[in-house]
Motif scaffolding. Structure first.
Motif, PDB file in Angstrom:
ATOM      1  N   ARG A  19       0.834  -1.220   0.000  1.00  0.00           N
ATOM      2  CA  ARG A  19       0.000   0.000   0.000  1.00  0.00           C
ATOM      3  C   ARG A  19       0.862   1.262   0.000  1.00  0.00           C
ATOM      4  O   ARG A  19       0.644   2.191  -0.766  1.00  0.00           O
ATOM      5  N   HIS A  23       3.039   4.725  -3.478  1.00  0.00           N
ATOM      6  CA  HIS A  23       3.290   6.163  -3.609  1.00  0.00           C
ATOM      7  C   HIS A  23       4.782   6.493  -3.661  1.00  0.00           C
ATOM      8  O   HIS A  23       5.146   7.661  -3.575  1.00  0.00           O
ATOM      9  N   LEU A 339      -1.482  11.402   4.470  1.00  0.00           N
ATOM     10  CA  LEU A 339      -2.126  11.982   5.651  1.00  0.00           C
ATOM     11  C   LEU A 339      -2.914  10.896   6.377  1.00  0.00           C
ATOM     12  O   LEU A 339      -3.342   9.920   5.762  1.00  0.00           O
TER      13      LEU A 339
ATOM     14  N   ARG B  19      -7.047  15.087   2.345  1.00  0.00           N
ATOM     15  CA  ARG B  19      -6.240  13.861   2.361  1.00  0.00           C
ATOM     16  C   ARG B  19      -5.950  13.357   0.954  1.00  0.00           C
ATOM     17  O   ARG B  19      -4.809  13.020   0.623  1.00  0.00           O
ATOM     18  N   GLN B  22      -3.695  15.614  -1.432  1.00  0.00           N
ATOM     19  CA  GLN B  22      -2.272  15.478  -1.093  1.00  0.00           C
ATOM     20  C   GLN B  22      -1.499  14.731  -2.191  1.00  0.00           C
ATOM     21  O   GLN B  22      -0.311  14.963  -2.406  1.00  0.00           O
ATOM     22  N   HIS B  23      -2.167  13.818  -2.853  1.00  0.00           N
ATOM     23  CA  HIS B  23      -1.492  12.986  -3.861  1.00  0.00           C
ATOM     24  C   HIS B  23      -1.770  13.458  -5.291  1.00  0.00           C
ATOM     25  O   HIS B  23      -1.426  12.761  -6.236  1.00  0.00           O
ATOM     26  N   TYR B 285     -11.801   0.307   1.675  1.00  0.00           N
ATOM     27  CA  TYR B 285     -11.607   1.320   2.738  1.00  0.00           C
ATOM     28  C   TYR B 285     -10.548   2.354   2.366  1.00  0.00           C
ATOM     29  O   TYR B 285      -9.385   2.019   2.107  1.00  0.00           O
ATOM     30  N   PHE B 289     -12.418   2.809  -5.071  1.00  0.00           N
ATOM     31  CA  PHE B 289     -13.006   1.675  -5.785  1.00  0.00           C
ATOM     32  C   PHE B 289     -14.490   1.490  -5.461  1.00  0.00           C
ATOM     33  O   PHE B 289     -14.967   1.818  -4.370  1.00  0.00           O
ATOM     34  N   ASN B 337      -4.994   7.053  -6.839  1.00  0.00           N
ATOM     35  CA  ASN B 337      -4.481   5.673  -6.884  1.00  0.00           C
ATOM     36  C   ASN B 337      -4.213   5.065  -5.522  1.00  0.00           C
ATOM     37  O   ASN B 337      -3.496   4.066  -5.413  1.00  0.00           O
ATOM     38  N   GLN B 338      -4.766   5.651  -4.443  1.00  0.00           N
ATOM     39  CA  GLN B 338      -4.583   5.060  -3.120  1.00  0.00           C
ATOM     40  C   GLN B 338      -5.155   3.637  -3.076  1.00  0.00           C
ATOM     41  O   GLN B 338      -6.297   3.413  -3.462  1.00  0.00           O
ATOM     42  N   LEU B 339      -4.369   2.724  -2.559  1.00  0.00           N
ATOM     43  CA  LEU B 339      -4.885   1.374  -2.332  1.00  0.00           C
ATOM     44  C   LEU B 339      -5.735   1.371  -1.060  1.00  0.00           C
ATOM     45  O   LEU B 339      -5.524   2.190  -0.155  1.00  0.00           O
ATOM     46  N   PRO B 340      -6.679   0.465  -0.981  1.00  0.00           N
ATOM     47  CA  PRO B 340      -7.456   0.365   0.257  1.00  0.00           C
ATOM     48  C   PRO B 340      -6.541   0.115   1.467  1.00  0.00           C
ATOM     49  O   PRO B 340      -5.524  -0.570   1.356  1.00  0.00           O
ATOM     50  N   VAL B 341      -6.928   0.692   2.597  1.00  0.00           N
ATOM     51  CA  VAL B 341      -6.223   0.474   3.856  1.00  0.00           C
ATOM     52  C   VAL B 341      -6.732  -0.841   4.437  1.00  0.00           C
ATOM     53  O   VAL B 341      -7.915  -0.950   4.787  1.00  0.00           O
TER      54      VAL B 341
END
Lengths: 343, 343, 343, 343
Positions: A19, A23, A339, B19, B22-23, B285, B289, B337-341
């Motif tokens: 995860r 980045h 964040l 949040r 930021q990316h 999460y 998606f 492109n954040q992966l799920p937490v």
């Protein structure tokens, strides 16, 4: 690009590395290794990654083709596999406890197994990233700190270095979310029993106790014994450590907070709260921050330090990447600017 | 860089925008507006952002200096403020419900207030990003869809467009995490009462019901009335919608799943599960998606579609950024492109 | 005093029986049987009972010395052990699914094992306690209903008996707390994965589906197929079922609610909510109540019935005691007057 | 029958009294008082009691017709209302903090209001039920202990009385479920912010600190200052206190545990765990038990005592009923034999 391999691919440490590395501009994940799940798509184990075309593979000669291999494994794995990789020129960052203790006897007492050979232990570099004294040019194996020790040692560092406290008086009351127990099944982390439940565990016996003591002993030049009680909180992520220490000289909350503010002024991942404000675990959720609050009980001359981290980020995979950055001379925040996820 | 202002800075939608942005490589946040917290540092309200040097400011003439203003406000705010910004050349992306319904009577019935003028409603563009038919060259005000509708309309779209189902038969049973209720205090979301508690609410009266019906009616060319029951789950984030529809012709699970697979093949944020596997809220999460699972009860010829999103990402701030990307001709995944937490 | 034995002593059903029977004036617990934990004190497995001097014992000839034996076991246990006890004159109340289905083929399809012999199945009495038609004088083996069916059948009973609905149109969307999955370890109920997670499971395949259909078919005199989707909620206890049915004739919410109010007027454990109020699972936590809320979508002529129970009480051990009371001609509320634990 | 009135009927303390008194054979609830909800049915506020025909009423002359009135109110209420009832011959059991501190200055410092007159404070009897020295014949007003103090004082009592520890060294790290904060709304106990969150609060400032100190000072005959840090756990019920104290003489875990075992042998609500086993909050959920675990760090000669209670039962309403039993010369367990709700 730095080519990465991750051992322990079916665990939480590995998916958290994946995860976060998403980045990172300088890194590519070449292999995710899993002995038990060789050739299976990672999405079978972790459907949250179902868009990734990525199969587990066995750690064999492939490991050698990586620049860096992370071990996100339980204890008693990396000590058997990492030395060979190191010998073949691969850098290793070990998230397990196998190379953290330099004292083989302590390892055996707390981990219940034989330690790695002394020579290998001596060659490993333990690295709390903010205060690392590692010789990055020559180190080949990084022992990434444990989750509890990270939350505790960042909080204690200024107090010990600046000789503000009686190092014989350290009492640590830590609380962790359940993901720290890993992905393996056990009755006490069965949902119906862990939910709406809070408990202490492993008092006097936790593997992280000698790790904390080794570090503080080195830092203070004395042989330190701490009192350490871990607790389990009904939540997934987060560690909060409440630390009680006797002050050497009369100090106010204001004075102590000022010491921390200055001490951590140039450390991007450590945030010191204003007086009267204490950090909450959710305020670092999913991020690499360590947040710290300070209170002095002036009557008792007792300092109470509260620190929080996300156990899977700053307490494991995040700090491992921070160490990777240091190893490659990158800015330590590279790829770690997420964040916190709030609420 | 696209200069952004965010109205509603003390709410969850705003911090989620911060949040995620930021990316985003093409965006800079210029202002976070809050009427009630003018001049206060954002870290007082949200200590998880305590490293940011950022003060709230009042929305006055500053709004006009932004390229785009997001409204992350409760209903009944943007309709009073957005039109003026639009008139002065600022693009608006509205996360509230004020511009979603073209029928003013419906707005009054479900929102309990007068709607914006018809002309303004007609000028607004409702945009489920995957199936947007917005004229991006000329639109000035985007009505970002509601959280429930997003989870539902992405699941229903192929069935309606391909005329696979009886659109008179749609029954939707949705379940949401508590953050959907926002940051304002209320007894039913008081921790001690919401924890370990599951309930249905607002049956037949939820604001998202006419929004779903309007979209499906347009899509099908018929006047559609759906049955929609929202439920509240003791968790912070996530929506799961279970949708029951009558099939027009005999169809197997395999056939229906194949339709979805093909339909969403080129949509990066929609992931269709394999047969027999159903998505869980935690698998999305913190990410943008929408995951979908399909089952056909062949005896009853009833299709059951299960879809999950993070209500604060794909159901709010994430889709708003996706719409921003479309507005600026960027790849729709930019910054998302954040992966799920997990976990 | 009625002397009781409980088989399956290491499970949640057994400890819930012990908790509830504590308040029963006519019952004494003689044995708690556990094959795997023979001779161990119960407090080793369940420290919440650490003041009880009570050891597990093996089910051997001791079973015969009890007046009644409860089976709080997984499926596929009681069918091997109960018939012998019954033959020897012991009454059996079976909380498992082994004697619920009269159709052996259905049992095999949904339980994956051979069913008990037809003769034994025919001799067993399925008993939703409120509507039981059991011949209590002669019955020897009670099949206590499943948790989902209890919440569903109490909600559907008035509609089916009074022929208010189209029994071909029944759609049931049920949500359960995690304790319903029992005490055995599994990945999907591992705390770190189940917490903050909501999902559907076993669509079309759940063991309780044929049980619901058998009951409604008998009640209606037709061969009924229902659509049934179970979901898992991140909480320990509680079931909420949302049921969608087509009304045969135009009916208002007021009319339908009045039917329920009258129908359940003399049933002490069923509470019908006022119009516009829907029951929450926590409102029955730890108690034997089943609470019901009613809504009619007048445009679609669709009735939506919401019912809640505590899955371990009314859905298992509480109803088992209610059936015991009926078996012994006691008031059905004897020992079951616990108020819900709130908050 | 003892006729009871309960003031503060819309709070958690009141409904817990109602739940527990349901099982008390010598008590009848005559009135539930609520100023703000006068004449409303209790089921409107608490639907879990929807089968009870019981309306709130205003506390006026009706209070005088009760034998005993419980105050389950926030601080700053009973001090204005209880003295008048006492003067008219009604016994009062006060669950709030108004009569716990004999030092009026301390009350003002920690509660922020003027204390009751000294004479009234002197006439009140503080009663940790297990170690009560109240003159039950003559007392008219019982100050029921706070939740944290109950968990702490039961743990410390043997150590102080038997002079095993250095009373200057007491460090208490307590953790509470969220119901301790009551039913009033506040941002930090808003579900979306409290869930998945753990924090310390009110360090050095908590109202229960002087209460603990007053009791230990009286017991030890010295002026004691303790270090006390409360924490908030994302769960509804339960308190766990971890207490750190210096031992006066070399003592082993075995010796210390034996002291506790003997000390609490005849106290039905205190259960001392075996060595190596620590109690969990869920093991007392809904019950009046206080469970205690003991560990001695032999190197540091530090004793670590872990105690758990249900904050709403032993920490409030349960102990209040236990005190009522003592007041009326009943067995102290009367009406309090509920087993913990597990899981």
């Amino acid at each position: 690009m730095i080519e990465i391999g991750i051992v322990g691919g079916s665990g939480y440490g590995a998916v958290e590395l994946i995860r976060l590395l998403q980045h990172h501009p300088n890194v590519t994940i070449k292999y995710v290794f899993s002995h038990s799940k060789n050739d299976e798509p990672i999405s079978e184990t972790f459907p949250h990654l179902s868009h990734l075309i990525l199969n587990y593979t066995a750690l064999d000669e492939k490991g050698v083709s990586c620049d860096v291999v992370f071990f996100a494994t339980p204890s008693n794995v990396s000590k058997h596999l990492a030395p060979d990789l190191v010998d073949k020129g691969v850098k290793v960052i070990d998230l397990s406890g196998d190379f953290r203790l330099s004292n083989r006897h302590m390892y055996k007492t707390f981990y219940g197994e034989e330690a790695a050979p002394q020579q290998q232990l001596d060659a490993a570099s333990y690295s709390i990233a903010e205060w690392s004294e590692v010789d990055w040019q020559h180190t080949k194996l990084i022992a990434n700190p444990g989750c509890f020790p990270t939350s505790i040692l960042l909080a204690l560092h200024p107090l010990v270095v600046q000789e503000v406290i009686d190092t014989e008086s350290i009492i640590i009351d830590s609380k962790t979310g359940v993901s720290g127990a890993g992905r393996s099944l056990a009755q006490h982390v069965h949902y119906a029993e862990m939910n709406e439940n809070f408990s202490a565990y492993a008092i006097g016996k936790h593997k992280h106790k000698p790790e904390i003591e080794q570090y503080i002993s080195t830092l203070s030049g004395k042989d330190i014994n701490v009192t350490f009680t871990p607790h389990l909180v009904p939540m997934t992520r987060g560690i909060l450590s409440t630390i009680y220490v006797k002050l050497n000289e009369y100090t106010t909350t204001e004075e102590l907070q000022a010491i921390y503010k200055q001490y951590y002024d140039d450390k991007p991942f450590v945030r010191v709260r204003d007086i009267g404000i204490y950090p909450k675990t959710k305020e670092v959720y999913g991020s690499n921050f360590c947040d710290i609050g300070i209170y002095v009980d002036e009557i008792n001359q007792m300092a109470i330090i509260v620190s929080v981290i996300d156990n899977l980020v700053k307490g494991a995979s995040g700090q491992a990447i921070q160490n990777l950055n240091l190893l490659y001379g990158l800015d330590e925040t590279t790829g770690l600017n997420q964040l916190p996820v709030y609420p």
